[in-house]
Design a protein around this motif. Structure first.
Motif: not given
Length: 477
Positions: A70-71, A73, A76-77, A80, A223-225, A228, A231-232
């Motif tokens: 989902q991220t 990266s 970025l993970a 989160l 990433w995309t909104a 994220l 993923g969150y």
């Protein structure tokens, strides 16, 4: 005369311990029995273990691949994970105040009853109980699958083996709260050591992938909104259970210090393990293999060590799920105990044995969990766990502000840090992520609302019947 003197001295000691709390130190705290029949024997180590043990389930092994997908990266993970950890710490700040201010075991039930009254408390309490039962059943059902990988010659029937595991650990807790405490602390220590061992193996044994900075898909956006947000949600689901220490406020020595510390350190410890696991996987696997992998750690160790690596990881997964199961039994039993004490469930659930365990509540909890495992009906409920747990947390945030407004003089052994700004931020974040989950999973949201609605109707019926009985008793007297 000597016997009489000893009895008087014991009584004086018990009274002194009740007034002075655990500051007197030693084992004197173990002689304190609360008005509910529960024993005030639990310490910081247990409170930390019961929260960490519930969080470190199979999610720490299964979720990284989906979070990376989902991220896009590893970095970025990791961000989160840190963000969800920060949100959990903000919520823990509120949970610590309300649970220690009420000072009773049962978590959400006792707090909601004090803040909102009977109807809301019954809905929240039964929602919480359902979430605990489903999570425990899911952990029990998953453990035998990994056991069969470790010892293929056994090949046990998964459902029967899961039921046996539930029964065994229920019997351990039946012996008394001290037996449950020792089991939980030992198991959580072993669990954490095994997970750390897997992380070390990922860095030392597994093949080295590309540098973390290069772990970005060549043709996909970083990433995309929407990615994220999903993923969150995935990361948040792995943190479920951080608030377990708050369910034992009545049984904890010096809860004003023990509960806040345990809530905070369990979140921090799990976050560190989760980040370590993600970085280890990023070191061992290229992003193309890591992204979306159902069980990336098994993939990494299988490539490096073959069948041995798969068996090692399966053994660790089995152990973590068993610990997670026990970490669900103990707080879930306290929820049922509190429901019975408040007359939201049969009163026999308030029975406490000589060891300080709510024995009939434990029997009911284990019985329903075993039934769900044997029938396989836990999966639908388990899908709701993240939503249900977050809904309960949001309710506790609102209860915090309600109690601050309505009972400003309430004795609060621990007062939330940063009031009102940090508590308001916690409420905003919990409501925001709850709304995002509701919009992204409409089916689960509708099912959750249906369960809450049914609970509300039952609560109103029981409340009406109870008021009727009270009027009849008043008329007779």
């Amino acid at each position: 005369m000597r016997r009489i003197k000893r009895c008087v001295n014991k009584r004086l000691v018990r009274d002194l311990v009740r007034k002075s709390g655990p500051a007197l130190g030693g084992d004197l705290v173990y002689s304190v029995k609360t008005s509910s029949g529960l024993l005030r024997v639990l310490g910081t180590a247990f409170a930390l273990a019961v929260g960490l043990g519930n969080m470190v389930g199979s999610g720490i092994f299964r979720s990284p691949g989906n979070v990376i997908a989902q991220t896009g990266s590893v970095r970025l993970a990791v961000l989160l994970i840190v963000a969800v950890g920060a949100q959990s710490l903000l919520s823990a700040n509120l949970w610590a105040e309300v649970s220690t201010a009420i000072g009773l075991s049962g978590g959400s039930v006792v707090v909601a009853r004090r803040a909102f009254g009977d109807t809301a408390a019954m809905v929240i309490g039964w929602t919480d109980a359902l979430s605990c039962i489903a999570g425990t059943a899911q952990a029990a059902a998953g453990a035998p699958i990994f056991l069969a990988i470790v010892w293929p010659i056994i090949a046990p029937d998964p459902r029967l083996s899961a039921a046996i595991l539930l029964i065994v650990f229920s019997l351990i807790n039946w012996r008394g709260v001290v037996a449950g405490e020792r089991t939980q602390m030992t198991a959580s220590l072993v669990q954490a050591a095994l997970v750390i061992g897997i992380i070390v193996l990922l860095f030392v044994v597994a093949p080295t992938a590309a540098p973390v900075a290069a772990l970005v898909p060549a043709k996909a956006p970083i990433w995309t909104a929407g990615g994220l947000i999903i993923g969150y949600q995935l990361v948040y689901g792995t943190y479920v259970g951080w608030n377990n220490a708050a369910y034992f406020a009545e049984e904890t020595a010096d809860p004003g210090r023990t509960v806040p510390r345990a809530l905070g350190w369990s979140v921090i410890a799990f976050g560190a393990l989760y980040v370590g696991m993600l970085l280890g996987l990023g070191h061992a696997l290229p992003l193309a293999k890591l992204s979306g992998a159902a069980f990336p750690a098994q993939l990494a160790l299988g490539s490096a060590l073959g069948t041995t690596g798969i068996r090692i990881l399966s053994a660790v997964a089995f152990a973590t799920l068993v610990v997670c199961m026990n970490s669900g039994i103990m707080p879930g039993t306290r929820v049922l105990f509190a429901l019975g004490k408040a007359s939201y469930a049969p009163r026999f659930l308030t029975s406490v044995n000589a060891g300080g365990t709510p024995d009939l509540a434990l029997l009911a909890f284990a019985g329903v969990a075993v039934l769900l495992v044997l029938t396989g009906r836990y999966e639908t409920i388990f899908m709701l766990m993240g939503t249900l747990a977050l809904a309960v947390t949001a309710a506790m945030d609102l209860a915090f502000f309600q109690l601050r407004r309505r009972e400003p003089e309430l004795n609060r052994p621990y007062r939330a840090i940063g009031y009102p700004f940090l508590p308001a931020l916690a409420l905003f974040m919990d409501l925001a992520i709850l709304l995002m989950i509701a919009l992204s999973d409409v089916r689960s949201t509708c099912l959750g609302l249906l369960i809450a609605g049914a609970g509300g109707i039952v609560a109103l019926m029981l409340s009406s019947a109870r008021r009727g009985r009270e009027r009849e008793r008043a008329a007779v007297s």
